[in-house]
Design a protein around this motif. Structure first.
Motif, short mmCIF file in Angstrom:
data_model
loop_
_atom_site.label_atom_id
_atom_site.label_comp_id
_atom_site.label_asym_id
_atom_site.label_seq_id
_atom_site.Cartn_x
_atom_site.Cartn_y
_atom_site.Cartn_z
N TYR B 134 43.43 35.35 38.64
CA TYR B 134 43.95 36.67 38.26
C TYR B 134 43.23 37.78 39.02
CZ TYR B 134 46.80 34.76 34.46
OH TYR B 134 47.75 34.08 33.75
N ASN B 138 44.85 40.63 41.28
CA ASN B 138 44.53 42.04 41.01
C ASN B 138 44.08 42.75 42.30
OD1 ASN B 138 44.02 43.71 38.34
ND2 ASN B 138 42.42 44.29 39.78
N ASP B 139 43.20 42.10 43.04
CA ASP B 139 42.70 42.71 44.28
C ASP B 139 43.82 42.92 45.29
OD1 ASP B 139 40.26 42.60 43.10
OD2 ASP B 139 39.50 40.92 44.29
N ARG B 185 38.90 45.09 35.47
CA ARG B 185 38.95 44.06 36.49
C ARG B 185 40.34 43.47 36.65
NH1 ARG B 185 38.90 42.29 40.28
NH2 ARG B 185 37.85 40.57 41.37
N TYR B 186 41.09 43.45 35.55
CA TYR B 186 42.41 42.80 35.56
C TYR B 186 43.53 43.78 35.23
CZ TYR B 186 39.12 38.95 35.16
OH TYR B 186 38.07 38.10 35.36
N ARG B 188 45.30 45.98 36.94
CA ARG B 188 46.49 46.07 37.80
C ARG B 188 47.36 44.82 37.69
NH1 ARG B 188 50.51 46.32 39.37
NH2 ARG B 188 51.42 46.95 41.36
N VAL B 189 46.74 43.65 37.62
CA VAL B 189 47.57 42.43 37.50
C VAL B 189 48.20 42.36 36.11
CG1 VAL B 189 45.69 40.83 36.84
CG2 VAL B 189 47.70 39.96 38.03
N ARG B 190 47.51 42.87 35.08
CA ARG B 190 48.12 42.88 33.75
C ARG B 190 49.37 43.75 33.73
NH1 ARG B 190 44.50 44.78 31.11
NH2 ARG B 190 43.49 42.89 30.35
#
Lengths: 263, 263
Positions: B134, B138-139, B185-186, B188-190
């Motif tokens: 994840y 995200n990165d 940390r997560y 953007r992917v969330r």
């Protein structure tokens, strides 16, 4: 207009794909090639471009974007240089070459896995696994292109993807005494390999270069890593591979020194 | 003109990609879907079409050709139904979505590997590995699409590829108590997952269906295989999953019987 820049490793099969594609398109001189020494830590300026990853090749586009993964870069070059198309344009033909292309990962892993194996007891199983890979390619070609020699009329996308592996696997002939059996089971894939490896657009390497540079891989050390007792990797740029002696063929016994390898 | 025919497995994420793409294009009714029961041996007529391989989905084109591999089929459908493009047409944008698409294999393997794990001692390492996946997504999204929620303006190719995995990984919430931590940390992917899984074109499955059908996977038996003491796979078509009870959450202890699973 500035050129795209390709950061690559000379003996890397994934990098060679891009050289082949550009050669087929007559565009080899429109991309700047910058050589990275795999035996040294990646320089900071390069890690900044890649956001930390070390795999090569990467392409820096003319406007400064970074593209990773050889197949993604291939598609990008195909798109920005559409003349002399290398990929098929018909949807079904494109699907055929895409299906064949997707067999590249297992083929690569089997060949490199065998090269790097250090356990003589596993040789026979690895040879069988390699033959199975060739058999799958043979079956695919018989189903989709029985007449040959290429998948379609000319050396194209699938040949661009696979030919660097066929040429790297010369290291199996040398270090593992592997030869594709001369029987009908492999006749179609042998015809494909012969036509592909001898194509004028795919002459970026030779058996001698591959065998000399990949000695350390044959002893289990990949990606420029140093073997015990050695001070230099067989992937080093200097001394030039032309002036080095051929390495010992038996990878399961004696480990050659720097001096014996001409390093 | 005859339609293409898609041979698929209802809960299969690779098959769902094709349903999403066709839905985005408004072409869902122009492909015939034929359901294959994963809990039964593949019928001979199907093996003849595939020349022996068992992986699904496969597409039979309108003129009788067979295409394997979901990403290859996606590209074929994109090519024959070019209206409402789903893939990007600009070379650099296409490269961006291709780079993200190539992260799908590791993401899939990590999630399914964790689901099928039977050793409680490995849970923490598997959770870390999943979080690392994840974080990589995200990165990538932060580098290429900081504003979100999708990679580009709309739900597109990358979302078509990944959304079925996001929805399958509901099984990790249920069987492994996994939740993506609510920290930056997560973030953007969330956001990407939330927007993708709630998109109208991607509503082919539900958490309840995934959890019930994948019970046997959570106990280590994939692809419709039968667990010891059981007579029916949780992937079976009958009884319909709607009428079955929710399976026990703790996969590391009791093994549910057919009766407990409503089979």
């Amino acid at each position: 207009m500035p050129h795209p820049t390709l950061y690559h490793i000379p003996a890397c099969p994934f990098c060679q794909r891009l050289e082949i594609l550009l050669t087929l398109k007559g565009r080899r001189d429109e991309v700047d090639f910058k050589v990275i020494d795999i035996t040294q830590p990646r320089p900071d300026w390069l890690l900044k471009k890649t956001r930390g990853t070390t795999a090569l090749p990467i392409l820096e586009t003319a406007d400064g974007h970074i593209i990773k993964e050889s197949l993604v870069i291939l598609q990008y070059l195909e798109d920005i240089y559409p003349e002399r198309p290398v990929a098929q344009r018909d949807p079904w033909r494109r699907a055929v070459e895409n299906m064949l292309t997707r067999m590249d990962g297992d083929f690569f892993s089997q060949g490199y896995g065998w090269l790097m194996n250090q356990d003589p007891a596993r040789r026979e199983a690895l040879r069988e696994g390699m033959l199975n890979q060739y058999a799958q390619l043979n079956d695919f070609l018989l189903a989709h292109s029985p007449a040959g020699p290429f998948l379609f009329e000319e050396f194209g996308w699938a040949e661009t993807v696979f030919t660097p592996f066929f040429q790297r696997f010369w290291f199996l002939e040398y270090y593992e005494d592997f030869a594709l059996p001369m029987d009908a089971r492999y006749a179609r894939v042998r015809e494909w390999i012969t036509a592909s490896t001898s194509h004028p657009a795919a002459q970026q390497t030779t058996q001698e270069q591959v065998v000399k540079l990949y000695y350390d891989y044959a002893k289990g050390a990949g990606n420029g890593a140093l073997l015990p007792g050695r001070s230099k990797s067989s992937m080093a740029f200097e001394p030039d591979w032309h002036v080095r002696p051929w390495p010992p063929k038996n990878k399961y016994e004696h480990s050659a020194t720097d001096a014996e390898l001409g390093l």
